[in-house]
Write an enzyme that holds these catalytic residues in place. Structure first.
Site, PDB file in Angstrom:
ATOM      1  N   ASP A 182      -3.858   3.308  14.314  1.00 40.60           N
ATOM      2  CA  ASP A 182      -3.019   3.860  13.256  1.00 40.60           C
ATOM      3  C   ASP A 182      -3.534   5.252  12.914  1.00 40.60           C
ATOM      4  OD1 ASP A 182      -5.247   3.499  11.657  1.00 40.60           O
ATOM      5  OD2 ASP A 182      -4.340   1.974  10.372  1.00 40.60           O
ATOM      6  N   ARG A 225       0.846  -1.198   0.000  1.00 32.09           N
ATOM      7  CA  ARG A 225       0.000   0.000   0.000  1.00 32.09           C
ATOM      8  C   ARG A 225       0.877   1.242   0.000  1.00 32.09           C
ATOM      9  NH1 ARG A 225      -4.819   1.388   4.304  1.00 32.09           N
ATOM     10  NH2 ARG A 225      -3.155   1.126   5.851  1.00 32.09           N
TER      11      ARG A 225
END
Length: 522
Positions: free
Chosen positions: A444, A166
């Protein structure tokens, strides 16, 4: 006719890391320069369109399915072929790109590992380059790690998970590589370096160049990635469609253009994923600047109700109609060491979340910790095969369901949790860590964004709490001081708390917390 002097040239910051010179080669930097020259202006134009669209949302316009693309939604078509090693994606594990994490994730028993340069990584230059070195070493067959404290040696096993990568979202620049004085897009840097060094090696090994694409806000941004892929494939001598991608549907505008995103990327795309945490953040950021859209505590916004349930069910129906995978999202719970009862509760929460996903029709799911792989696999073994692509839903949630708010209270405890998590995550990010376990949850950038967005929204409208008080500046600063006191001595706490408070009390909502935070990174 152009000459060498006319061509854009990428200038990269230096790195003392062993192997960095094999990543930042002249050829690789030349590839990055071409990506930038061809696509950066268009990227910046699309980012400006986001701001224009936000002004319409602020004026009371709500997202809707575009009338001009009705034919795409209403006609029959499918995405391109899906590679053999992506036919079984029942459990995917995600995490940062350090060597120990990569090896443990590849050996975890998960079907796929997504190496994350985005929300699970703080974009320190050496962190990014070391990640690229590690991923290159994976395909060269020489990735290994020895823990200096324990002496334990880590190496990739005989049946590793499929590797996906990603890159960062379109909105982030990276000042460490410049072309004609302008910073490169972090998305193009992460994608370009990985593809340039590893595409052919991955194909030769029987896999491929596989990516997750984050934070797209609609079909035009997807079309930009499609053109990037087409150019990169041609430039590197790959077949058209060799690059494969899964798009995270984690913004409210993108949720109303899922068919269009699949269509724009139909030669490369293999699926969509419910990026639930960023989706909550986007819902608040894009639509929450109105008093009639106040959200309850984060803990009350669950996937089984309201706009979250609707968007996940629509994603499943849309993907399966088009022959694409419908991936579930991340449960934030992680194993709890030293507390058997709390650990059992965490595993039960994960199990229930995954059972809901497989029952609804998802083809796979995400976990954040290797110990959760067996729990998720057990849930997805209820499927008749490796996926549920042949399961077509009769019900596709519509406009009203996609915008339905969750019921629930706003509490002092919820505000305190947002402050604790937001400040501590930001401090960890400034310290170079992107995925941070806090209070038995894996946090996160996406979950920290929910904390920030909710507090900003509540403060903007002096939201009523369940005890009758209003969430005003006085209460916010009181709670902030009380929550910071036990954290004294935490690295980067002062800078993190200052920036966090500034963003929450600002008149205008900052698009992403990582934008001003990036300026504070060493």
């Amino acid at each position: 006719m152009s000459t060498l002097l006319d061509r854009p040239r990428a200038i990269a910051a230096g790195s003392e890391l062993p192997g960095a010179d094999e990543i930042l080669t002249d050829e690789a930097l030349g590839f990055l320069a071409e990506l930038h020259a061809r696509f950066d202006n268009r990227r910046r134009e699309l980012l400006a369109k986001r701001i224009e669209r936000q002004a319409r949302f602020d004026a009371g316009v709500l997202p809707d399915f575009p009338a001009k693309t009705a034919a795409i939604r209403e006609t029959d078509w499918t995405v391109g072929p899906i590679p053999a090693d992506l036919q079984d994606r029942r459990v995917e594990i995600t995490g940062p790109t350090n060597a120990k994490m990569i090896i443990n994730a590849l050996n975890s028993g998960a079907k796929v590992f997504m190496a994350d340069f985005e929300d699970a990584t703080s974009p320190l230059w050496d962190e990014l380059i070391q990640g690229q070195i590690n991923l290159r070493n994976r395909w060269l067959g020489k990735l290994a790690f020895t823990d200096h404290d324990s002496g334990k040696h880590y190496a990739i096993g005989d049946n590793p998970a499929v590797l996906m990568v990603r890159p960062r979202g379109w909105h982030l620049d990276d000042r460490h590589v410049t072309i004609d004085g302008l910073p490169i897009a972090g998305a193009l840097l992460d994608f370009g370096l990985y593809l340039f060094h590893n595409a052919q090696s991955a194909i030769d090994a029987g896999s491929g160049a596989y990516f997750y694409l984050p934070k797209l806000e609609g079909r035009h941004e997807a079309a930009l990635w499609s053109d990037v892929f087409a150019f990169a494939e041609q430039k590197l001598g790959l077949e058209r469609g060799a690059i494969k991608a899964t798009v995270l549907i984690e913004t409210i505008p993108a949720a109303f253009e899922m068919d269009e995103i699949l269509y724009a990327l139909r030669e490369n795309i293999v699926g969509l994923n419910c990026g639930r945490w960023d989706y909550i953040f986007s819902f608040i950021k894009r639509l929450g600047r109105s008093a009639d859209r106040l959200t309850p505590d984060r803990s009350a916004m669950t996937m089984d109700r309201a706009f979250l349930a609707a968007y996940s069910l629509r994603l499943i129906a849309t993907c399966h109609r088009r022959g694409a995978f419908a991936m579930g999202g991340m449960s934030a719970f992680i194993p709890v060491k030293g507390d058997e009862e709390a650990n059992r509760a965490a595993l039960d929460n994960v199990r229930a979340d995954k059972q809901r996903e497989v029952h609804n029709g998802h083809d796979g799911t995400w976990v954040a910790h290797p110990a959760l792989v067996p729990v998720a696999l057990e849930a997805f073994e209820a499927m008749a095969g490796p996926n549920q692509l042949d399961r077509i839903s009769d019900h596709i949630p519509g406009w009203e369901e996609m915008l339905e708010l969750h019921d629930g209270a706003r509490t002092e405890a919820g505000a305190r949790a947002n402050i604790r998590v937001g400040v501590q995550y930001l401090a960890a990010w400034l310290d170079g860590r992107g995925a941070v376990p806090l209070y038995n949850l894996m946090e996160d950038a996406a979950t920290a964004e929910i904390c920030r967005a909710q507090l900003w929204q509540w403060l903007r409208f002096k939201a009523p709490l369940d005890d009758g008080r209003r969430f005003d500046r006085g209460l916010f600063y009181t709670l902030l001081a009380e929550e910071l006191a036990p954290l004294d001595g935490t690295p980067h706490l002062v800078e993190a708390a200052r920036l966090f408070a500034e963003m929450i009390t600002a008149e205008e909502f900052e698009e992403f917390l990582t934008l001003p935070a990036y300026d504070l990174l060493d």
